[in-house]
Scaffold this active site. Sequence first.
Site, mmCIF file in Angstrom:
data_model
loop_
_atom_site.group_PDB
_atom_site.id
_atom_site.type_symbol
_atom_site.label_atom_id
_atom_site.label_comp_id
_atom_site.label_asym_id
_atom_site.label_seq_id
_atom_site.Cartn_x
_atom_site.Cartn_y
_atom_site.Cartn_z
ATOM 1 N N HIS A 145 42.649 39.378 29.047
ATOM 2 C CA HIS A 145 42.038 39.436 27.711
ATOM 3 C C HIS A 145 43.183 39.528 26.712
ATOM 4 C CE1 HIS A 145 39.143 41.609 30.338
ATOM 5 N NE2 HIS A 145 38.185 41.163 29.538
ATOM 6 N N ASP A 150 44.637 42.959 26.474
ATOM 7 C CA ASP A 150 45.352 43.524 27.632
ATOM 8 C C ASP A 150 46.846 43.364 27.473
ATOM 9 O OD1 ASP A 150 42.831 43.665 28.820
ATOM 10 O OD2 ASP A 150 43.111 41.795 29.940
ATOM 11 N N ASP A 164 29.118 48.984 37.452
ATOM 12 C CA ASP A 164 30.083 47.963 37.841
ATOM 13 C C ASP A 164 31.328 48.670 38.369
ATOM 14 O OD1 ASP A 164 30.923 45.329 37.943
ATOM 15 O OD2 ASP A 164 31.493 45.201 35.838
ATOM 16 N N ASP A 203 38.718 40.628 39.759
ATOM 17 C CA ASP A 203 38.276 41.538 38.696
ATOM 18 C C ASP A 203 37.929 42.849 39.397
ATOM 19 O OD1 ASP A 203 37.398 42.759 36.472
ATOM 20 O OD2 ASP A 203 35.924 41.248 35.895
HETATM 21 C C1 XLS Z 1 33.179 43.331 32.889
HETATM 22 C C2 XLS Z 1 33.610 41.962 33.098
HETATM 23 C C3 XLS Z 1 34.939 41.617 32.438
HETATM 24 C C4 XLS Z 1 35.093 40.119 32.390
HETATM 25 C C5 XLS Z 1 36.104 39.652 31.414
HETATM 26 O O1 XLS Z 1 32.253 43.806 33.528
HETATM 27 O O2 XLS Z 1 33.630 41.699 34.459
HETATM 28 O O3 XLS Z 1 36.008 42.217 33.098
HETATM 29 O O4 XLS Z 1 35.396 39.593 33.633
HETATM 30 O O5 XLS Z 1 35.840 40.061 30.137
HETATM 31 NI NI NI Z 2 34.404 40.023 35.379
HETATM 32 NI NI NI Z 3 32.516 43.192 35.709
#
Ligand code: XLS
Ligand code: NI
Ligand code: NI
Length: 436
Positions: free
Chosen positions: A99, A102, A305, A337
Amino acid sequence: MAYFEHVKKIAYEGPQSKNPLAFKYYNPDAVVAGKRMEDYLRFSVAYWHSFTANGSDQFGVGTMKRTWNHLSGMDLAKARVEAAFEFAEKLGVPYFAFHDRDIAPEGDTLSETNRNLDVIVSMIAEYMKTSGVKLLWNTANMFTNPRFVHGAATSSNADVFAYAAAQVKKSLEIGKELGSENHVFWGGREGYDTLLNTNMELELDNLSRFYHMALEYADAIGYTGQFLIEPKPKEPTTHQYDYDAANSIAFLYKYGLKDRFKLNIEANHATLAGHTFQHELRVSRVNGVLGSVDANQGDLLLGWDTDEFPTDLYSTTLAMYEILQNGGLHSGGMNFDAKTRRPSMDPEDLFYSHIAGMDSFAKGLQVASKLLEDRVLEDFIDTRYRSYKEGIGADIVAGKANFKSLEEYALQHEIRNESGRQEMLKSILNQYIASV
Ligand code: XLS
Ligand code: NI
Ligand code: NI
Protein backbone atom coordinates in the site's frame (compact mmCIF):
# COMPACT_ATOMS: atom_id res chain seq x y z
CA MET A 1 23.95 -3.49 6.39
CA ALA A 2 22.44 -6.95 6.69
CA TYR A 3 19.05 -7.10 8.38
CA PHE A 4 18.85 -10.88 8.41
CA GLU A 5 22.52 -11.71 8.85
CA HIS A 6 21.96 -15.18 10.31
CA VAL A 7 19.97 -16.38 7.33
CA LYS A 8 21.52 -17.45 4.04
CA LYS A 9 19.73 -17.87 0.72
CA ILE A 10 16.93 -20.43 1.17
CA ALA A 11 17.49 -23.47 -1.03
CA TYR A 12 15.35 -26.39 -2.13
CA GLU A 13 16.53 -29.46 -0.21
CA GLY A 14 13.62 -31.84 -0.83
CA PRO A 15 11.05 -33.63 1.36
CA GLN A 16 13.70 -35.51 3.39
CA SER A 17 15.49 -32.38 4.59
CA LYS A 18 15.39 -31.60 8.31
CA ASN A 19 16.63 -28.04 7.78
CA PRO A 20 13.81 -25.65 8.75
CA LEU A 21 15.42 -22.92 6.62
CA ALA A 22 15.04 -24.91 3.39
CA PHE A 23 12.22 -25.69 0.98
CA LYS A 24 10.88 -29.23 1.08
CA TYR A 25 8.48 -28.97 -1.88
CA TYR A 26 8.99 -25.57 -3.51
CA ASN A 27 11.56 -26.06 -6.21
CA PRO A 28 11.23 -23.02 -8.50
CA ASP A 29 12.71 -24.74 -11.55
CA ALA A 30 10.86 -28.05 -11.26
CA VAL A 31 8.33 -28.42 -14.06
CA VAL A 32 4.76 -29.21 -13.01
CA ALA A 33 1.85 -29.30 -15.46
CA GLY A 34 4.09 -27.99 -18.23
CA LYS A 35 5.44 -24.92 -16.45
CA ARG A 36 8.14 -24.02 -13.92
CA MET A 37 6.75 -24.00 -10.38
CA GLU A 38 7.87 -20.41 -9.94
CA ASP A 39 5.88 -19.38 -13.01
CA TYR A 40 2.69 -21.02 -11.76
CA LEU A 41 2.93 -19.84 -8.20
CA ARG A 42 4.31 -16.30 -8.67
CA PHE A 43 4.78 -15.78 -4.92
CA SER A 44 4.73 -12.30 -3.45
CA VAL A 45 5.66 -10.87 -0.04
CA ALA A 46 3.17 -8.44 1.51
CA TYR A 47 5.17 -5.40 2.62
CA TRP A 48 2.63 -4.34 5.26
CA HIS A 49 2.60 -7.53 7.26
CA SER A 50 6.30 -8.33 7.11
CA PHE A 51 7.95 -4.91 7.18
CA THR A 52 5.46 -2.29 8.38
CA ALA A 53 3.33 -3.99 11.04
CA ASN A 54 4.81 -4.58 14.48
CA GLY A 55 2.56 -7.26 15.95
CA SER A 56 0.25 -4.98 17.89
CA ASP A 57 -3.41 -5.95 18.29
CA GLN A 58 -6.47 -4.47 20.04
CA PHE A 59 -5.15 -5.66 23.39
CA GLY A 60 -1.45 -5.08 23.24
CA VAL A 61 1.46 -3.23 21.70
CA GLY A 62 3.94 -4.50 19.12
CA THR A 63 6.07 -7.57 19.80
CA MET A 64 8.12 -7.95 16.62
CA LYS A 65 11.89 -7.81 17.07
CA ARG A 66 13.19 -5.98 14.05
CA THR A 67 16.61 -4.50 13.41
CA TRP A 68 14.92 -1.31 12.16
CA ASN A 69 12.74 -0.75 15.25
CA HIS A 70 14.92 2.09 16.65
CA LEU A 71 14.44 4.24 13.52
CA SER A 72 11.62 6.63 12.66
CA GLY A 73 10.26 8.75 9.79
CA MET A 74 12.03 8.55 6.45
CA ASP A 75 15.02 6.71 7.96
CA LEU A 76 12.69 3.96 9.04
CA ALA A 77 11.03 3.89 5.62
CA LYS A 78 14.43 3.54 3.90
CA ALA A 79 15.59 0.79 6.24
CA ARG A 80 12.42 -1.14 5.53
CA VAL A 81 13.11 -1.01 1.79
CA GLU A 82 16.61 -2.38 2.32
CA ALA A 83 15.28 -5.09 4.63
CA ALA A 84 12.45 -6.02 2.27
CA PHE A 85 14.78 -6.56 -0.67
CA GLU A 86 17.33 -8.49 1.38
CA PHE A 87 14.45 -10.68 2.56
CA ALA A 88 12.94 -11.21 -0.90
CA GLU A 89 16.32 -12.10 -2.38
CA LYS A 90 17.20 -14.53 0.40
CA LEU A 91 13.79 -16.15 0.21
CA GLY A 92 13.94 -16.28 -3.59
CA VAL A 93 10.50 -14.81 -4.04
CA PRO A 94 9.86 -13.11 -7.40
CA TYR A 95 7.32 -10.44 -6.29
CA PHE A 96 6.26 -8.09 -3.54
CA ALA A 97 3.16 -5.91 -2.96
CA PHE A 98 2.46 -2.74 -0.97
CA HIS A 99 0.00 0.00 0.00
CA ASP A 100 1.24 3.56 -0.52
CA ARG A 101 1.25 4.16 3.25
CA ASP A 102 3.29 1.03 3.97
CA ILE A 103 6.35 2.32 2.20
CA ALA A 104 6.47 6.01 3.20
CA PRO A 105 5.13 8.07 6.11
CA GLU A 106 2.32 10.58 5.62
CA GLY A 107 3.38 14.21 5.82
CA ASP A 108 1.38 17.18 7.10
CA THR A 109 -0.04 17.83 3.64
CA LEU A 110 -0.85 15.70 0.62
CA SER A 111 2.06 17.30 -1.27
CA GLU A 112 4.50 16.42 1.48
CA THR A 113 3.14 12.87 1.60
CA ASN A 114 3.64 12.59 -2.15
CA ARG A 115 7.20 13.93 -1.86
CA ASN A 116 7.96 11.26 0.76
CA LEU A 117 6.55 8.66 -1.60
CA ASP A 118 8.69 9.93 -4.48
CA VAL A 119 11.88 9.47 -2.47
CA ILE A 120 11.03 5.91 -1.46
CA VAL A 121 9.66 4.96 -4.88
CA SER A 122 12.93 5.93 -6.59
CA MET A 123 14.81 3.92 -4.01
CA ILE A 124 12.54 0.92 -4.64
CA ALA A 125 13.02 1.33 -8.39
CA GLU A 126 16.80 1.00 -7.93
CA TYR A 127 16.45 -2.09 -5.74
CA MET A 128 14.05 -3.67 -8.20
CA LYS A 129 16.61 -3.20 -10.95
CA THR A 130 19.51 -4.76 -9.08
CA SER A 131 17.53 -7.60 -7.46
CA GLY A 132 15.15 -8.54 -10.26
CA VAL A 133 12.29 -8.63 -7.71
CA LYS A 134 9.09 -7.31 -9.33
CA LEU A 135 5.98 -5.55 -8.10
CA LEU A 136 2.92 -7.84 -8.23
CA TRP A 137 0.57 -5.08 -7.19
CA ASN A 138 0.27 -1.81 -5.40
CA THR A 139 -2.75 -0.21 -3.82
CA ALA A 140 -3.83 2.88 -1.92
CA ASN A 141 -4.47 2.63 1.81
CA MET A 142 -7.80 4.42 2.17
CA PHE A 143 -8.78 2.98 5.54
CA THR A 144 -6.19 3.83 8.23
CA ASN A 145 -6.29 7.63 8.33
CA PRO A 146 -9.28 9.06 10.27
CA ARG A 147 -10.32 11.04 7.17
CA PHE A 148 -11.73 7.75 5.86
CA VAL A 149 -14.00 7.25 8.84
CA HIS A 150 -17.09 7.30 6.57
CA GLY A 151 -15.41 5.53 3.67
CA ALA A 152 -13.31 6.70 0.71
CA ALA A 153 -15.10 6.51 -2.66
CA THR A 154 -18.30 5.74 -0.72
CA SER A 155 -17.85 8.48 1.88
CA SER A 156 -20.79 10.74 2.66
CA ASN A 157 -18.28 13.59 2.31
CA ALA A 158 -17.38 14.56 -1.28
CA ASP A 159 -14.10 16.13 -0.11
CA VAL A 160 -13.00 12.67 0.99
CA PHE A 161 -13.96 11.25 -2.42
CA ALA A 162 -11.70 13.90 -3.98
CA TYR A 163 -8.83 13.11 -1.60
CA ALA A 164 -9.16 9.39 -2.32
CA ALA A 165 -9.08 10.11 -6.05
CA ALA A 166 -5.86 12.10 -5.63
CA GLN A 167 -4.38 9.21 -3.69
CA VAL A 168 -5.27 6.58 -6.29
CA LYS A 169 -4.04 8.89 -9.08
CA LYS A 170 -0.65 8.95 -7.37
CA SER A 171 -0.75 5.18 -6.86
CA LEU A 172 -1.38 4.63 -10.56
CA GLU A 173 1.61 6.85 -11.37
CA ILE A 174 3.72 4.79 -8.96
CA GLY A 175 2.36 1.60 -10.52
CA LYS A 176 3.41 2.82 -13.94
CA GLU A 177 6.87 3.84 -12.75
CA LEU A 178 7.53 0.52 -11.03
CA GLY A 179 5.85 -1.68 -13.64
CA SER A 180 3.24 -2.94 -11.19
CA GLU A 181 1.49 -5.88 -12.85
CA ASN A 182 -1.84 -5.26 -11.10
CA HIS A 183 -3.64 -2.56 -9.16
CA VAL A 184 -5.79 -3.67 -6.23
CA PHE A 185 -8.87 -2.07 -4.71
CA TRP A 186 -9.74 -3.45 -1.31
CA GLY A 187 -12.65 -1.47 0.07
CA GLY A 188 -11.85 -1.58 3.75
CA ARG A 189 -14.18 1.27 4.62
CA GLU A 190 -16.39 1.01 1.52
CA GLY A 191 -19.48 -0.27 3.26
CA TYR A 192 -21.74 0.67 6.13
CA ASP A 193 -22.41 0.01 9.79
CA THR A 194 -26.08 0.99 9.75
CA LEU A 195 -28.54 1.73 6.96
CA LEU A 196 -30.22 4.32 9.24
CA ASN A 197 -27.68 6.90 8.03
CA THR A 198 -26.72 5.45 4.65
CA ASN A 199 -27.64 6.25 1.06
CA MET A 200 -26.63 2.88 -0.34
CA GLU A 201 -27.63 3.69 -3.90
CA LEU A 202 -25.51 6.85 -4.07
CA GLU A 203 -22.56 5.14 -2.39
CA LEU A 204 -22.55 2.29 -4.91
CA ASP A 205 -22.98 4.67 -7.86
CA ASN A 206 -20.08 6.74 -6.52
CA LEU A 207 -17.89 3.67 -6.09
CA SER A 208 -18.44 2.83 -9.75
CA ARG A 209 -17.72 6.45 -10.76
CA PHE A 210 -14.47 6.20 -8.86
CA TYR A 211 -13.46 2.98 -10.65
CA HIS A 212 -14.32 4.46 -14.06
CA MET A 213 -12.17 7.50 -13.28
CA ALA A 214 -9.30 5.20 -12.27
CA LEU A 215 -9.56 3.37 -15.62
CA GLU A 216 -9.69 6.64 -17.51
CA TYR A 217 -6.58 7.93 -15.75
CA ALA A 218 -4.71 4.64 -16.21
CA ASP A 219 -5.44 4.81 -19.93
CA ALA A 220 -4.37 8.45 -20.08
CA ILE A 221 -0.94 7.74 -18.56
CA GLY A 222 -0.49 4.36 -20.26
CA TYR A 223 -0.64 2.24 -17.11
CA THR A 224 -1.45 -1.25 -18.35
CA GLY A 225 -1.65 -3.36 -15.17
CA GLN A 226 -4.70 -5.49 -14.46
CA PHE A 227 -7.30 -3.92 -12.13
CA LEU A 228 -8.45 -6.13 -9.28
CA ILE A 229 -11.20 -5.89 -6.68
CA GLU A 230 -10.56 -7.80 -3.46
CA PRO A 231 -13.87 -8.98 -1.96
CA LYS A 232 -14.34 -9.10 1.81
CA PRO A 233 -17.72 -9.37 3.54
CA LYS A 234 -17.06 -7.37 6.71
CA GLU A 235 -14.35 -5.96 8.97
CA PRO A 236 -13.79 -3.15 9.53
CA THR A 237 -17.32 -2.19 8.41
CA THR A 238 -20.32 -4.32 9.34
CA HIS A 239 -21.19 -4.82 5.70
CA GLN A 240 -18.71 -4.24 2.88
CA TYR A 241 -19.96 -3.63 -0.64
CA ASP A 242 -17.50 -6.03 -2.27
CA TYR A 243 -18.94 -8.78 -0.06
CA ASP A 244 -17.81 -11.83 -2.01
CA ALA A 245 -16.97 -12.89 -5.55
CA ALA A 246 -20.59 -13.24 -6.71
CA ASN A 247 -21.48 -9.85 -5.26
CA SER A 248 -18.47 -8.17 -6.85
CA ILE A 249 -19.23 -9.73 -10.22
CA ALA A 250 -22.81 -8.42 -10.11
CA PHE A 251 -21.41 -4.95 -9.35
CA LEU A 252 -18.95 -5.17 -12.26
CA TYR A 253 -21.76 -6.15 -14.66
CA LYS A 254 -24.18 -3.50 -13.44
CA TYR A 255 -21.67 -0.70 -13.86
CA GLY A 256 -20.05 -1.80 -17.14
CA LEU A 257 -16.70 -2.65 -15.51
CA LYS A 258 -16.61 -6.38 -16.20
CA ASP A 259 -14.12 -6.19 -19.08
CA ARG A 260 -11.50 -4.25 -17.15
CA PHE A 261 -11.58 -5.80 -13.68
CA LYS A 262 -10.78 -9.17 -12.21
CA LEU A 263 -10.85 -10.33 -8.61
CA ASN A 264 -8.14 -10.81 -6.01
CA ILE A 265 -9.41 -13.71 -3.92
CA GLU A 266 -8.23 -13.95 -0.32
CA ALA A 267 -8.69 -17.27 1.49
CA ASN A 268 -9.53 -15.71 4.86
CA HIS A 269 -12.08 -13.36 3.28
CA ALA A 270 -13.76 -16.36 1.66
CA THR A 271 -14.28 -18.08 5.00
CA LEU A 272 -15.45 -14.83 6.60
CA ALA A 273 -18.13 -14.72 3.89
CA GLY A 274 -19.23 -18.23 4.80
CA HIS A 275 -17.61 -19.78 1.72
CA THR A 276 -14.64 -22.01 1.16
CA PHE A 277 -11.55 -20.61 -0.56
CA GLN A 278 -12.24 -23.02 -3.42
CA HIS A 279 -15.80 -21.72 -3.78
CA GLU A 280 -14.58 -18.14 -4.27
CA LEU A 281 -11.93 -19.26 -6.74
CA ARG A 282 -14.49 -21.34 -8.65
CA VAL A 283 -17.06 -18.54 -8.86
CA SER A 284 -14.34 -16.23 -10.17
CA ARG A 285 -12.93 -18.77 -12.59
CA VAL A 286 -16.22 -19.77 -14.22
CA ASN A 287 -17.03 -16.07 -14.66
CA GLY A 288 -13.65 -15.32 -16.24
CA VAL A 289 -12.45 -13.00 -13.45
CA LEU A 290 -9.98 -15.07 -11.44
CA GLY A 291 -7.13 -12.58 -11.34
CA SER A 292 -4.93 -13.06 -8.30
CA VAL A 293 -4.81 -14.58 -4.84
CA ASP A 294 -4.11 -13.30 -1.34
CA ALA A 295 -2.64 -16.49 0.03
CA ASN A 296 -3.42 -16.87 3.71
CA GLN A 297 -5.81 -18.79 5.94
CA GLY A 298 -8.21 -17.93 8.71
CA ASP A 299 -8.83 -19.52 12.06
CA LEU A 300 -12.33 -20.95 11.72
CA LEU A 301 -12.80 -20.71 15.49
CA LEU A 302 -12.31 -16.94 15.39
CA GLY A 303 -14.63 -14.57 13.57
CA TRP A 304 -12.12 -12.18 12.06
CA ASP A 305 -9.39 -11.86 9.45
CA THR A 306 -6.50 -13.55 11.27
CA ASP A 307 -4.30 -13.56 8.14
CA GLU A 308 -2.36 -16.68 9.05
CA PHE A 309 0.21 -18.18 6.74
CA PRO A 310 -1.41 -20.95 4.65
CA THR A 311 -0.47 -24.43 5.85
CA ASP A 312 -3.63 -26.45 5.20
CA LEU A 313 -2.75 -28.82 2.35
CA TYR A 314 -6.39 -29.71 1.73
CA SER A 315 -7.15 -26.08 1.00
CA THR A 316 -3.97 -25.33 -1.00
CA THR A 317 -4.58 -28.44 -3.13
CA LEU A 318 -8.14 -27.44 -3.98
CA ALA A 319 -7.01 -23.86 -4.65
CA MET A 320 -4.35 -25.06 -7.07
CA TYR A 321 -6.94 -27.34 -8.66
CA GLU A 322 -8.92 -24.21 -9.59
CA ILE A 323 -5.86 -22.20 -10.57
CA LEU A 324 -4.55 -24.93 -12.87
CA GLN A 325 -7.91 -25.07 -14.60
CA ASN A 326 -7.69 -21.31 -15.01
CA GLY A 327 -4.47 -21.83 -16.95
CA GLY A 328 -2.59 -20.19 -14.07
CA LEU A 329 -3.05 -16.71 -12.67
CA HIS A 330 -1.67 -14.84 -15.74
CA SER A 331 -0.63 -11.39 -14.47
CA GLY A 332 -1.76 -12.29 -10.93
CA GLY A 333 0.14 -14.19 -8.29
CA MET A 334 0.08 -15.62 -4.77
CA ASN A 335 0.55 -12.76 -2.39
CA PHE A 336 1.15 -13.75 1.22
CA ASP A 337 -1.32 -11.38 2.84
CA ALA A 338 -0.33 -13.08 6.07
CA LYS A 339 1.45 -12.27 9.28
CA THR A 340 3.42 -14.32 11.75
CA ARG A 341 1.47 -14.77 14.99
CA ARG A 342 2.16 -12.16 17.65
CA PRO A 343 4.33 -14.54 19.69
CA SER A 344 6.39 -15.45 16.55
CA MET A 345 8.46 -12.31 16.94
CA ASP A 346 11.92 -13.21 15.66
CA PRO A 347 13.18 -12.10 12.24
CA GLU A 348 13.71 -15.80 11.40
CA ASP A 349 9.97 -16.36 11.86
CA LEU A 350 9.46 -14.31 8.70
CA PHE A 351 11.42 -16.98 6.85
CA TYR A 352 9.80 -19.96 8.56
CA SER A 353 6.33 -18.63 7.83
CA HIS A 354 6.96 -17.87 4.16
CA ILE A 355 8.66 -21.23 3.68
CA ALA A 356 5.60 -22.92 5.25
CA GLY A 357 3.29 -21.06 2.86
CA MET A 358 5.41 -21.64 -0.23
CA ASP A 359 5.86 -25.33 0.50
CA SER A 360 2.13 -25.74 1.17
CA PHE A 361 1.20 -24.26 -2.20
CA ALA A 362 3.99 -26.12 -4.01
CA LYS A 363 2.66 -29.38 -2.58
CA GLY A 364 -0.88 -28.33 -3.47
CA LEU A 365 0.27 -27.68 -7.03
CA GLN A 366 1.84 -31.15 -7.31
CA VAL A 367 -1.23 -32.92 -5.94
CA ALA A 368 -3.71 -30.89 -8.01
CA SER A 369 -1.72 -31.47 -11.16
CA LYS A 370 -1.72 -35.24 -10.59
CA LEU A 371 -5.46 -35.22 -9.80
CA LEU A 372 -6.11 -33.44 -13.09
CA GLU A 373 -3.72 -35.64 -15.04
CA ASP A 374 -5.52 -38.74 -13.78
CA ARG A 375 -8.90 -37.07 -14.40
CA VAL A 376 -10.00 -38.31 -10.96
CA LEU A 377 -12.81 -35.81 -10.46
CA GLU A 378 -13.35 -34.96 -14.15
CA ASP A 379 -14.30 -38.48 -15.17
CA PHE A 380 -16.60 -38.80 -12.18
CA ILE A 381 -18.25 -35.47 -12.93
CA ASP A 382 -18.63 -36.28 -16.64
CA THR A 383 -20.41 -39.49 -15.76
CA ARG A 384 -22.54 -37.79 -13.13
CA TYR A 385 -23.89 -35.31 -15.69
CA ARG A 386 -24.13 -37.73 -18.63
CA SER A 387 -27.94 -37.35 -18.77
CA TYR A 388 -27.35 -33.97 -20.48
CA LYS A 389 -25.39 -35.60 -23.31
CA GLU A 390 -28.33 -37.43 -24.91
CA GLY A 391 -32.12 -37.58 -25.10
CA ILE A 392 -34.09 -35.04 -23.10
CA GLY A 393 -30.95 -33.64 -21.41
CA ALA A 394 -29.33 -32.90 -24.77
CA ASP A 395 -32.56 -31.15 -25.82
CA ILE A 396 -32.48 -28.98 -22.66
CA VAL A 397 -28.87 -27.97 -23.27
CA ALA A 398 -29.51 -27.28 -26.97
CA GLY A 399 -32.48 -25.05 -26.16
CA LYS A 400 -34.88 -27.45 -27.90
CA ALA A 401 -37.00 -28.20 -24.80
CA ASN A 402 -39.81 -26.18 -23.24
CA PHE A 403 -42.21 -26.70 -20.33
CA LYS A 404 -44.71 -28.50 -22.61
CA SER A 405 -42.23 -31.00 -24.00
CA LEU A 406 -40.74 -31.52 -20.56
CA GLU A 407 -44.15 -32.20 -19.04
CA GLU A 408 -44.86 -34.76 -21.75
CA TYR A 409 -41.54 -36.42 -20.92
CA ALA A 410 -42.09 -36.31 -17.14
CA LEU A 411 -45.52 -37.91 -17.49
CA GLN A 412 -43.98 -40.91 -19.23
CA HIS A 413 -40.72 -41.44 -17.31
CA GLU A 414 -39.83 -42.66 -13.88
CA ILE A 415 -36.94 -40.87 -12.09
CA ARG A 416 -33.91 -42.87 -10.97
CA ASN A 417 -31.13 -41.01 -9.06
CA GLU A 418 -27.59 -42.20 -8.46
CA SER A 419 -25.23 -41.67 -5.51
CA GLY A 420 -23.07 -38.54 -5.49
CA ARG A 421 -20.29 -40.53 -3.74
CA GLN A 422 -18.81 -37.60 -1.82
CA GLU A 423 -17.21 -39.68 0.92
CA MET A 424 -15.56 -41.90 -1.67
CA LEU A 425 -14.18 -38.84 -3.48
CA LYS A 426 -12.87 -37.30 -0.25
CA SER A 427 -11.10 -40.52 0.54
CA ILE A 428 -9.46 -40.55 -2.92
CA LEU A 429 -8.44 -36.91 -2.43
CA ASN A 430 -6.78 -37.85 0.89
CA GLN A 431 -4.99 -40.68 -0.84
CA TYR A 432 -3.56 -38.26 -3.42
CA ILE A 433 -2.52 -35.73 -0.76
CA ALA A 434 -0.80 -38.46 1.23
CA SER A 435 0.97 -40.13 -1.67
CA VAL A 436 1.86 -37.58 -4.39
C1 XLS B 1 -7.50 -6.67 4.45
C2 XLS B 1 -7.05 -6.87 3.08
C3 XLS B 1 -5.90 -5.97 2.66
C4 XLS B 1 -5.79 -5.98 1.16
C5 XLS B 1 -5.01 -4.84 0.61
O1 XLS B 1 -8.26 -7.46 4.99
O2 XLS B 1 -6.75 -8.21 2.90
O3 XLS B 1 -4.71 -6.35 3.27
O4 XLS B 1 -5.24 -7.16 0.70
O5 XLS B 1 -5.53 -3.63 0.95
NI1 NI C 1 -5.83 -9.05 1.26
NI1 NI D 1 -7.55 -9.57 4.49
